[in-house]
Design an enzyme around this catalytic site. Structure first.
Site, PDB file in Angstrom:
ATOM      1  N   THR A 162      46.801 -13.336  11.125  1.00 10.06           N
ATOM      2  CA  THR A 162      47.116 -14.316  10.076  1.00 10.06           C
ATOM      3  C   THR A 162      46.078 -14.212   8.962  1.00 10.06           C
ATOM      4  O   THR A 162      44.889 -14.115   9.230  1.00 10.06           O
ATOM      5  CB  THR A 162      47.101 -15.748  10.667  1.00 10.06           C
ATOM      6  OG1 THR A 162      48.020 -15.806  11.760  1.00 10.06           O
ATOM      7  CG2 THR A 162      47.500 -16.778   9.635  1.00 10.06           C
ATOM      8  N   ARG A 198      53.830 -19.979  15.659  1.00  7.19           N
ATOM      9  CA  ARG A 198      54.646 -18.814  16.012  1.00  7.19           C
ATOM     10  C   ARG A 198      55.640 -19.135  17.123  1.00  7.19           C
ATOM     11  O   ARG A 198      56.823 -18.792  17.045  1.00  7.19           O
ATOM     12  CB  ARG A 198      53.731 -17.655  16.406  1.00  7.19           C
ATOM     13  CG  ARG A 198      52.830 -17.216  15.257  1.00  7.19           C
ATOM     14  CD  ARG A 198      51.622 -16.427  15.720  1.00  7.19           C
ATOM     15  NE  ARG A 198      51.984 -15.112  16.218  1.00  7.19           N
ATOM     16  CZ  ARG A 198      51.095 -14.197  16.586  1.00  7.19           C
ATOM     17  NH1 ARG A 198      49.793 -14.469  16.493  1.00  7.19           N
ATOM     18  NH2 ARG A 198      51.477 -13.021  17.029  1.00  7.19           N
ATOM     19  N   LEU A 207      41.870 -18.962  13.129  1.00  5.05           N
ATOM     20  CA  LEU A 207      43.124 -18.370  12.658  1.00  5.05           C
ATOM     21  C   LEU A 207      43.375 -17.158  13.549  1.00  5.05           C
ATOM     22  O   LEU A 207      42.430 -16.454  13.904  1.00  5.05           O
ATOM     23  CB  LEU A 207      43.009 -17.877  11.202  1.00  5.05           C
ATOM     24  CG  LEU A 207      43.022 -18.893  10.065  1.00  5.05           C
ATOM     25  CD1 LEU A 207      42.978 -18.155   8.733  1.00  5.05           C
ATOM     26  CD2 LEU A 207      44.235 -19.800  10.107  1.00  5.05           C
ATOM     27  N   ASP A 208      44.635 -16.886  13.866  1.00  2.00           N
ATOM     28  CA  ASP A 208      44.953 -15.678  14.637  1.00  2.00           C
ATOM     29  C   ASP A 208      44.489 -14.450  13.864  1.00  2.00           C
ATOM     30  O   ASP A 208      44.489 -14.447  12.628  1.00  2.00           O
ATOM     31  CB  ASP A 208      46.477 -15.555  14.858  1.00  2.00           C
ATOM     32  CG  ASP A 208      47.017 -16.670  15.745  1.00  2.00           C
ATOM     33  OD1 ASP A 208      46.204 -17.383  16.353  1.00  2.00           O
ATOM     34  OD2 ASP A 208      48.246 -16.818  15.799  1.00  2.00           O
ATOM     35  N   LYS A 209      44.164 -13.420  14.586  1.00  2.00           N
ATOM     36  CA  LYS A 209      43.678 -12.174  13.974  1.00  2.00           C
ATOM     37  C   LYS A 209      44.618 -11.662  12.878  1.00  2.00           C
ATOM     38  O   LYS A 209      44.191 -11.225  11.819  1.00  2.00           O
ATOM     39  CB  LYS A 209      43.512 -11.110  15.066  1.00  2.00           C
ATOM     40  CG  LYS A 209      42.940  -9.791  14.574  1.00  2.00           C
ATOM     41  CD  LYS A 209      42.698  -8.833  15.742  1.00  2.00           C
ATOM     42  CE  LYS A 209      42.067  -7.539  15.254  1.00  2.00           C
ATOM     43  NZ  LYS A 209      41.678  -6.669  16.374  1.00  2.00           N
TER      44      LYS A 209
END
Length: 275
Positions: A63, A160, A59-61
């Protein structure tokens, strides 16, 4: 001690092979250049376990939401295959700038690395790798929409970039779009603050969270192909923002395409989806 409380990661599900947790926004999954505590380390400290958890997906930081780790190499291999073969369904919630008339769709646009900035991805029709994202509108708050989004492929920053490209960019995304907090005064009619008070943002971080995760045939060794379905309860600010948008938009609860989904979100229940 505030610091310890913050580092208390919510465990959603655990068995002898995997552990699923609710990742806070702003915490990296694994060590990054900042040197700040990452999720794997925090969990190791919290669980007082010598064995380091193994990463299956990312997961993106910025998110928040559900992420699964494995406890052994065998499960890591099997689960990674499940993700690659499309046996895992991840549903994200995204607060976006309202798009067009369409209420659902699939974004099928190849993505590649942005040569100007290696921290970013971009639409690259010529040399990009295939990428598909399904989406549907859960609620239209006029000006802001709440979408359920399911990535079919797993490219960096896929949701995104795809949403931005389709004219439905995240309401807050410093890297690809706007970096302005959502304020109640933006949409609550007749909003007033007392004389010396300062308005606090409802939310000021990336408006994306991983809400729901389903693994097909997770228990196939034990039962007949039972599906494991997990939900990450909404982070406080994300939840408050959805509540306020629902309360103060012109249509009220009717902003939801299926009104039942509003209560399902608040109660951490699976969503009613078409995607």
């Amino acid at each position: 001690n505030k610091k310890m409380v913050k580092n208390n990661i919510e465990i959603i599900y655990e068995d002898s092979n995997i552990i699923a947790v609710n990742k806070p926004a702003g915490v990296s999954v694994e060590a990054d250049r900042t040197g700040k505590a990452n999720l794997v380390d925090l969990l190791q400290i919290q669980r007082k376990d010598e064995k380091k958890l193994k990463i299956i997906h990312h997961l993106d930081k910025e998110t928040s939401g559900i992420i699964v780790f494995s406890k052994n190499a065998d499960t890591q291999r099997k689960m990674s295959q499940c993700f690659e073969n499309g046996q895992v369904r991840m549903v994200y919630l995204a607060l976006t700038t309202s798009g067009g008339e369409e209420k659902s769709g699939i974004i099928d646009v190849p993505l590649g690395e942005d040569f100007k900035n290696q921290q970013k991805m971009r639409v690259d029709l010529k040399h990009g790798k295939p990428a598909q994202t399904k989406w549907q509108t859960l609620a239209d708050f006029s000006g802001i929409s709440l979408l359920a989004v399911q990535p079919i492929t797993d490219r960096m920053h896929q949701i995104r970039v795809h949403l931005q490209h389709s004219g439905m960019g995240l309401v807050i995304d410093p890297l690809y779009g706007r970096d302005e907090a959502i304020m109640l005064s933006n949409f609550k009619p007749g909003y007033r603050l007392s004389k010396y008070a300062e308005e606090k943002p409802l939310i000021e971080r990336l408006t994306l969270c991983a809400y729901q995760l389903e693994i097909e045939n997770y228990f196939e060794q034990i039962q007949d192909g039972k599906k494991l379905s997990l939900i990450a309860p909404l982070e406080k600010k994300f939840k408050a923002t959805i509540k306020m948008l629902t309360k103060y938009n012109p249509k009220g609860h009717a902003a939801f395409v299926k009104e039942e989904n509003f209560n399902r979100l608040l109660d951490s229940q699976p969503l009613l989806l078409q995607i």
